[in-house]
Design a protein around this motif. Structure first.
Motif, PDB file in Angstrom:
ATOM      1  N   GLY A 473     -53.871 -44.082  -8.659  1.00 61.41           N
ATOM      2  CA  GLY A 473     -53.571 -42.695  -8.317  1.00 61.41           C
ATOM      3  C   GLY A 473     -54.695 -41.789  -8.777  1.00 61.41           C
ATOM      4  O   GLY A 473     -55.752 -41.714  -8.157  1.00 61.41           O
ATOM      5  N   GLN A 474     -54.467 -41.094  -9.871  1.00 60.35           N
ATOM      6  CA  GLN A 474     -55.501 -40.226 -10.434  1.00 60.35           C
ATOM      7  C   GLN A 474     -56.420 -41.068 -11.322  1.00 60.35           C
ATOM      8  O   GLN A 474     -56.007 -41.598 -12.352  1.00 60.35           O
ATOM      9  CB  GLN A 474     -54.867 -39.105 -11.268  1.00 60.35           C
ATOM     10  N   ASP A 483     -55.035 -31.204 -15.550  1.00 54.46           N
ATOM     11  CA  ASP A 483     -54.390 -31.032 -16.854  1.00 54.46           C
ATOM     12  C   ASP A 483     -53.399 -32.152 -17.121  1.00 54.46           C
ATOM     13  O   ASP A 483     -53.272 -32.644 -18.256  1.00 54.46           O
ATOM     14  CB  ASP A 483     -53.656 -29.690 -16.898  1.00 54.46           C
ATOM     15  N   GLU A 484     -52.693 -32.575 -16.082  1.00 57.62           N
ATOM     16  CA  GLU A 484     -51.710 -33.644 -16.249  1.00 57.62           C
ATOM     17  C   GLU A 484     -52.370 -34.947 -16.712  1.00 57.62           C
ATOM     18  O   GLU A 484     -51.894 -35.621 -17.624  1.00 57.62           O
ATOM     19  CB  GLU A 484     -50.971 -33.870 -14.931  1.00 57.62           C
ATOM     20  N   ILE A 488     -51.827 -36.979 -20.315  1.00 60.63           N
ATOM     21  CA  ILE A 488     -51.390 -38.376 -20.343  1.00 60.63           C
ATOM     22  C   ILE A 488     -52.343 -39.226 -21.183  1.00 60.63           C
ATOM     23  O   ILE A 488     -51.920 -39.985 -22.060  1.00 60.63           O
ATOM     24  CB  ILE A 488     -51.285 -38.936 -18.910  1.00 60.63           C
ATOM     25  N   VAL A 489     -53.633 -39.070 -20.935  1.00 55.22           N
ATOM     26  CA  VAL A 489     -54.617 -39.864 -21.670  1.00 55.22           C
ATOM     27  C   VAL A 489     -54.618 -39.478 -23.139  1.00 55.22           C
ATOM     28  O   VAL A 489     -54.761 -40.324 -24.025  1.00 55.22           O
ATOM     29  CB  VAL A 489     -56.019 -39.698 -21.048  1.00 55.22           C
ATOM     30  N   ARG A 490     -54.409 -38.180 -23.425  1.00 50.14           N
ATOM     31  CA  ARG A 490     -54.353 -37.710 -24.819  1.00 50.14           C
ATOM     32  C   ARG A 490     -53.226 -38.411 -25.579  1.00 50.14           C
ATOM     33  O   ARG A 490     -53.403 -38.868 -26.718  1.00 50.14           O
ATOM     34  CB  ARG A 490     -54.136 -36.198 -24.814  1.00 50.14           C
TER      35      ARG A 490
END
Length: 502
Positions: A473-474, A483-484, A488-490
């Protein structure tokens, strides 16, 4: 007697290889020019494409043929080596056996070590497949010394060829006959091989320098520290990587719990084999005070029984290079003048072209016989208060090639504290004859490795291959960043990496 240069009418200059004990001319070889060397490398490069295309199985088949051919023609090599260097046939046999093991092992294990392997991609790239393989460099140049001309040629060729490379060997001008014989044996065993895959050039320093500048993809050199420095500087002109196996001042520790008979037997052989003309020969021994007297008595008894001469089965033969005798005389003279004792032999043992066994005791640690490579049948035996003192003295050198330890109970812990490329416990030099373990030094003894997995990888380049198995996906590897995605990665970073690792 060194190789002598002769001018031949209507031909290029040649060098004659002579037996150092008798002066007999064993062979005459060309002094190859820089253009000759470039041409040899070009032939090897053209043939290498065919060789690489055979794959691991095809190469292994031909390497096995080579082993069989060498074994069947071993008597021819024993005689040639004895005539060329005056060496006992037993020393040449020892070199051949070690070389055969290198060829056999490298060919048998090349696919396991160098073949493509799947590796973990990691969390950040979990949607990718990752592979690592080791590809041939192309053409390897190998420059070999005069002291072990059979073993060093076969060893260098074994790992370069098993890794899929072509090879051009420049043997020492003092041992060109055996060097050329060993190189040519490959094509004789494999007549279907394209000409030049395993090639040779002969000559002096200029020929070696030309090989460094010839465009080879790696240069492997075995020899002295000063020459190694020149090799490295010359190869740096073209950023040619180097493998340097240089000199040593190997130390042996004899602990209080050592088997003194085994230690004495091993030290005498390890210091005197090949007339002490070995980079991994035992040159220094540190024996703890508690067993020193008994150990010295056993060494003396054994060293006095060693035979020196031209007989094919003498214990060792002549010195190959006259200048080396001058170094031995200087080291022994300096040691004796500074208070050392000659347990066996002395200055009277130096009778060119032979040097009979010399065992020096209580030699000052700052003397030439302790600090510099002697490269002759001379061994220094010094006292140590305890094992800690012995280790400190053994490590007190710029060299770091080999070492050995004699101890019934503490061999492994002592070995772990020695600064050297290899350590043998309750024997000497064993790591040189084991193809499965790496061989090379630290410090002034050089860098890079022959033997083992490391030795095969020396003659390759690592190649990473990745491909995307599925989309996510992204993607982090594309724009725009949202930002999403960042949030998520954070959270993943804190969860995965912010806690204690198990």
């Amino acid at each position: 007697m060194t190789a002598q240069l002769h001018s031949v009418t209507g031909a290029a200059d040649t060098l004659a290889v002579r037996n150092p004990a008798t002066g007999e001319v064993v062979g005459t070889f060309p002094v190859h020019t820089a253009d000759d060397v470039v041409a040899a490398v070009a032939r090897a490069r053209a043939a290498q494409q065919w060789w690489a295309g055979l794959g691991f199985a095809g190469r292994r088949k031909r390497m096995q043929r080579w082993v069989r051919w060498l074994a069947r023609h071993c008597d021819e090599l024993y005689e040639l080596g004895h005539r060329e260097g005056g060496k006992p046939k037993g020393d040449i046999q020892f070199e051949l056996l070690a070389g055969l093991e290198d060829i056999r092992w490298s060919a048998a294990h090349a696919k396991r070590v160098l073949g493509e392997k799947r590796v973990a991609p990691g969390l950040a790239m979990l949607n990718f497949d990752a592979r690592v393989a080791y590809e041939p460099l192309g053409v390897a140049g190998v420059i070999t010394p005069w002291n072990a001309p059979v073993y060093t040629v076969l060893c260098g060729m074994a790992y370069a060829l098993s890794a899929g490379n072509g090879v051009v060997v420049k043997p020492s001008e003092l041992a060109a006959a055996t060097g050329v014989w060993c190189v040519e044996s490959f094509a004789k065993a494999n007549p279907d091989t394209p000409a030049g895959l395993a090639g040779w050039v002969t000559g002096f320093g200029d020929t070696g320098a030309a090989l460094c500048r010839s465009g080879v993809d790696k240069l492997a050199f075995t020899g002295s520290v000063p020459t190694g420095r020149r090799i490295m500087a010359t190869c740096a002109e073209n950023l040619t990587p180097v493998l340097l196996e240089l000199g040593g001042k190997d130390a042996t520790i004899v602990a209080e719990d050592a088997d003194l008979d085994e230690a004495a037997r091993s030290v005498v052989w390890g210091s005197l084999w090949n007339a002490g003309q070995a980079c991994v020969g035992v040159e220094r021994v540190y024996v703890v005070d508690a067993v020193k007297s008994e150990f010295l008595a056993k060494v003396k008894q054994r060293a006095e029984q060693v035979t020196v001469g031209t007989d094919p089965l003498s214990d060792y033969g002549p010195m190959i290079v006259p200048n080396q005798i001058d170094i031995i005389r200087r080291h022994v003279t300096d040691a004796l003048e500074r208070g050392a004792t000659a347990l066996v032999g002395g200055l009277d043992s130096i009778r060119p072209p032979y040097v009979e066994p010399i065992v020096l005791v209580d030699v000052p640690e700052d003397s030439a016989a302790v600090r510099e490579e002697t490269f002759g049948p001379v061994v220094v035996i010094n006292s140590a208060r305890d094992v800690d003192d012995a280790i400190a003295k053994a490590n007190g050198t710029v060299f770091g090639l080999g070492s050995s330890v004699f101890s019934r109970e503490h061999g492994r812990e002592i070995a772990a504290r020695l600064r050297a490329g290899g350590t043998t416990i309750n024997s000497v030099l064993t790591f040189v004859g084991l193809p499965s373990v790496p061989f090379g030094g630290v410090g002034d003894s050089g860098f890079g490795r022959f033997h083992g997995d490391d030795g095969l990888r020396e003659f390759t380049r690592a190649k990473a291959t990745t491909f995307k198995r599925f989309g996510m996906g992204q993607e982090m590897q594309e724009f725009p960043r949202t930002d999403e995605q960042f949030d998520i990665v954070r959270k993943v970073v804190k969860l995965r990496y912010g806690r204690r690792f198990r």
